[in-house]
Design an enzyme around this catalytic site. Structure first.
Site, PDB file in Angstrom:
ATOM      1  N   GLY A   1       0.806  -1.198   0.062  1.00  0.00           N
ATOM      2  CA  GLY A   1      -0.010  -0.120   0.039  1.00  0.00           C
ATOM      3  C   GLY A   1       0.758   1.120  -0.106  1.00  0.00           C
TER       4      GLY A   1
ATOM      5  NE  ARG B   1      -5.121   4.897  -3.213  1.00  0.00           N
ATOM      6  CZ  ARG B   1      -6.013   4.432  -2.604  1.00  0.00           C
ATOM      7  NH1 ARG B   1      -6.427   5.010  -1.529  1.00  0.00           N
ATOM      8  NH2 ARG B   1      -6.300   2.989  -2.856  1.00  0.00           N
TER       9      ARG B   1
ATOM     10  CG  ASN C   1       0.740   1.211   4.658  1.00  0.00           C
ATOM     11  OD1 ASN C   1       0.583   1.815   5.802  1.00  0.00           O
ATOM     12  ND2 ASN C   1       0.219   1.271   3.615  1.00  0.00           N
TER      13      ASN C   1
ATOM     14  CB  SER D   1      -5.396   0.970  14.180  1.00  0.00           C
ATOM     15  OG  SER D   1      -6.070   1.834  14.792  1.00  0.00           O
TER      16      SER D   1
ATOM     17  CE1 TYR E   1      -8.479  -0.806   9.845  1.00  0.00           C
ATOM     18  CE2 TYR E   1      -8.656   0.392  12.252  1.00  0.00           C
ATOM     19  CZ  TYR E   1      -8.197   0.208  10.743  1.00  0.00           C
ATOM     20  OH  TYR E   1      -6.947   1.106  10.454  1.00  0.00           O
TER      21      TYR E   1
ATOM     22  CE  LYS F   1      -5.266  -2.309  10.450  1.00  0.00           C
ATOM     23  NZ  LYS F   1      -4.256  -2.354   9.601  1.00  0.00           N
TER      24      LYS F   1
ATOM     25  CB  THR G   1       2.875  -1.513  19.884  1.00  0.00           C
ATOM     26  OG1 THR G   1       2.290  -2.862  19.499  1.00  0.00           O
ATOM     27  CG2 THR G   1       1.917  -0.507  19.195  1.00  0.00           C
TER      28      THR G   1
HETATM   29  N1  NAP Z   1      -5.772   6.700   8.259  1.00  0.00           N
HETATM   30  C1  NAP Z   1      -5.544   6.511   9.427  1.00  0.00           C
HETATM   31  O1  NAP Z   1      -5.993   7.092  10.365  1.00  0.00           O
HETATM   32  C2  NAP Z   1      -5.031   5.262   9.992  1.00  0.00           C
HETATM   33  C3  NAP Z   1      -4.825   4.745  11.348  1.00  0.00           C
HETATM   34  C4  NAP Z   1      -4.338   3.725  12.084  1.00  0.00           C
HETATM   35  C5  NAP Z   1      -4.066   2.878  10.988  1.00  0.00           C
HETATM   36  N2  NAP Z   1      -4.093   2.968   9.944  1.00  0.00           N
HETATM   37  C6  NAP Z   1      -3.822   1.856   8.997  1.00  0.00           C
HETATM   38  O2  NAP Z   1      -2.508   2.291   8.071  1.00  0.00           O
HETATM   39  C7  NAP Z   1      -2.789   1.707   6.875  1.00  0.00           C
HETATM   40  C8  NAP Z   1      -2.674   2.615   5.736  1.00  0.00           C
HETATM   41  O3  NAP Z   1      -3.776   3.234   5.719  1.00  0.00           O
HETATM   42  P1  NAP Z   1      -4.103   4.521   4.706  1.00  0.00           P
HETATM   43  O4  NAP Z   1      -5.150   5.568   5.575  1.00  0.00           O
HETATM   44  O5  NAP Z   1      -3.209   4.966   4.303  1.00  0.00           O
HETATM   45  O6  NAP Z   1      -5.113   3.699   3.650  1.00  0.00           O
HETATM   46  P2  NAP Z   1      -5.397   4.185   2.148  1.00  0.00           P
HETATM   47  O7  NAP Z   1      -5.141   5.770   1.928  1.00  0.00           O
HETATM   48  O8  NAP Z   1      -6.625   3.750   1.936  1.00  0.00           O
HETATM   49  O9  NAP Z   1      -4.354   3.463   1.211  1.00  0.00           O
HETATM   50  C9  NAP Z   1      -4.293   2.122   1.202  1.00  0.00           C
HETATM   51  C10 NAP Z   1      -3.138   1.592   0.221  1.00  0.00           C
HETATM   52  O10 NAP Z   1      -3.190   0.098   0.264  1.00  0.00           O
HETATM   53  C11 NAP Z   1      -3.353  -0.262  -1.184  1.00  0.00           C
HETATM   54  N3  NAP Z   1      -4.235  -1.416  -1.430  1.00  0.00           N
HETATM   55  C12 NAP Z   1      -5.547  -1.414  -0.939  1.00  0.00           C
HETATM   56  N4  NAP Z   1      -5.862  -2.824  -1.134  1.00  0.00           N
HETATM   57  C13 NAP Z   1      -5.082  -3.476  -1.690  1.00  0.00           C
HETATM   58  C14 NAP Z   1      -4.787  -4.637  -2.444  1.00  0.00           C
HETATM   59  N5  NAP Z   1      -5.952  -5.552  -2.530  1.00  0.00           N
HETATM   60  N6  NAP Z   1      -3.739  -5.004  -2.978  1.00  0.00           N
HETATM   61  C15 NAP Z   1      -2.887  -4.114  -2.854  1.00  0.00           C
HETATM   62  N7  NAP Z   1      -2.798  -2.978  -2.182  1.00  0.00           N
HETATM   63  C16 NAP Z   1      -4.020  -2.572  -1.881  1.00  0.00           C
HETATM   64  C17 NAP Z   1      -3.887   1.122  -1.932  1.00  0.00           C
HETATM   65  O11 NAP Z   1      -3.453   1.125  -3.492  1.00  0.00           O
HETATM   66  P3  NAP Z   1      -4.291   0.551  -4.532  1.00  0.00           P
HETATM   67  O12 NAP Z   1      -5.808   0.719  -4.180  1.00  0.00           O
HETATM   68  O13 NAP Z   1      -3.982   1.478  -5.571  1.00  0.00           O
HETATM   69  O14 NAP Z   1      -4.208  -0.881  -4.554  1.00  0.00           O
HETATM   70  C18 NAP Z   1      -3.251   2.207  -1.149  1.00  0.00           C
HETATM   71  O15 NAP Z   1      -1.818   2.406  -1.550  1.00  0.00           O
HETATM   72  C19 NAP Z   1      -3.812   0.628   6.898  1.00  0.00           C
HETATM   73  O16 NAP Z   1      -3.355  -0.622   7.464  1.00  0.00           O
HETATM   74  C20 NAP Z   1      -4.660   1.380   7.838  1.00  0.00           C
HETATM   75  O17 NAP Z   1      -5.448   0.222   8.634  1.00  0.00           O
HETATM   76  C21 NAP Z   1      -4.578   3.968   9.173  1.00  0.00           C
END
Ligand code: NAP
Lengths: 81, 245
Positions: B8, B11, B87, B140, B153, B157, B236
């Protein structure tokens, strides 16, 4: 190198890296009495897949390790053919 | 250049992590289903300063049966693997009682089964190299606190946190460290659907009265990947501006 020689050399190398004292490798030596633990065996399997291009354990539904060194070598000889 | 795979990495948090690792001297290999314009621009930028430091590998992480082949293809193209940052994830929210059953399956598949399987094959690649390695799982704060609408979710996590501790013990003897980073709420595509009032409430309840951003999360990951973190494993690092303090 024959499959047998590769397998035995890998066992000796990994045992050395993990400071495990190996008894002489004979076919009837039980793997679990060889001084190698399950982590060493995992490293050996990963290295042999890299070296021989086969992993006889990846195709089975359940990973069952053979009992003796001889059986272990034979698995690789069979898979490499 | 030591190779670090960032799933991931195109983005949100992932692209910030991949760019930080590239800037720190690694080759960051971003895995996603497709590239996007912003990622392509970042690659161009990286090419100007450190050629080859930011790369893309297309793969759908739902295709679990193809993970062994995918890891082999990465080793073939880039050489030995130093690190893996799990990620990529889905942030599906919804009340459990009305969440569609296939949604539960999809979430657990991408957030749990896929990173565990990918880690298995990455660890095998590290075993071949014999030079240790780094695994960082993006968990998370929701893994250890409660948030209505995020039960599945949160389960996914928390699974990563448990996976991290036991695997750290298992492969510690090989010099491979396994850690989690637990971000609090960060503005990304995933959290775009959050209502402004909820967002404001999270800020109000955070010790620092602000949200962490993707760069903060990336800095924590980069530390855990670095040689400086050689004696940090099975733990963590929380990056949440004090939201759970
Ligand atoms: N944002 C928050 O507040 C937050 C807080 C705590 C934890 N997190 C964790 O941090 C991580 C990243 O979150 P984010 O907010 O950056 O998410 P995001 O903006 O939705 O980005 C998700 C990334 O994963 C890729 N992805 C999704 N489905 C995929 C698949 N089937 N195969 C390959 N790649 C895939 C996407 O690329 P494509 O769609 O192009 O494949 C994208 O690069 C996640 O594990 C999330 O649970 C986020």
């Amino acid at each position: 190198m024959t499959v047998r020689a590769t397998v035995e050399a890998t066992i000796v190398a990994v045992a050395g890296e993990h400071a495990k004292a190996l008894p002489p490798l004979t076919d009837d030596l039980p793997l679990l009495d060889s001084g190698l633990d399950s982590l060493c065996l995992a490293v050996i399997v990963a290295r042999l897949e890299d070296g021989l291009g086969v992993d006889p354990f990846s195709t089975s539904e359940e990973a069952v390790l053979p009992v003796t060194v001889g059986e272990f070598v034979k698995l690789y000889e069979d898979a490499a053919h | 250049m030591r190779n670090v795979v960032v799933t991931g990495g195109t983005r949100g948090l992932g692209i910030a992590i991949a760019r930080k690792l590239a800037a720190d001297g690694y080759r960051a290999i971003a895995v996603a289903r497709q590239q996007n314009d912003h990622f392509a621009a970042c690659v161009q930028q990286a090419e100007a300063t450190a050629p080859g430091s930011l790369r893309f590998a297309a793969f759908d992480l739902n295709d679990i049966a193809f993970i062994p082949k995918f890891v082999a293809s990465l080793s073939e193209e880039f050489g030995p693997l130093h690190g893996l940052v799990n990620n990529a994830g889905l942030g599906t929210s919804g009340i459990l009682a009305t969440l569609a059953d296939p949604q539960i399956e999809r979430l657990l598949r991408l957030n749990v089964t896929s990173p565990i399987t990918l880690t298995k094959y990455a660890v095998r690649a590290m075993m071949v190299g014999g030079a240790g390695g780094r695994i960082v799982n993006i968990s998370s704060v929701v893994a250890s606190t409660g948030y209505s609408g995020l039960s599945v979710y949160a389960a996914s996590k928390a699974a990563l946190a448990g996976f991290t501790r036991s695997l750290a013990r298992e492969i510690g003897p090989l010099g491979i460290t396994v850690n989690c980073v637990a971000p609090g709420f960060v503005d990304t595509d995933m959290t775009g659907g959050m209502k402004p009032a909820q967002r404001a409430q999270i800020i109000r309840r955070s010790a620092l009265r602000r949200l962490p951003d993707a760069k903060d999360v990336a800095a924590a990951v980069a530390f855990l990947v670095s040689d400086a973190a050689g004696n940090v494993t099975g733990t963590t690092v929380t990056v949440d501006a004090g939201n759970t303090a």
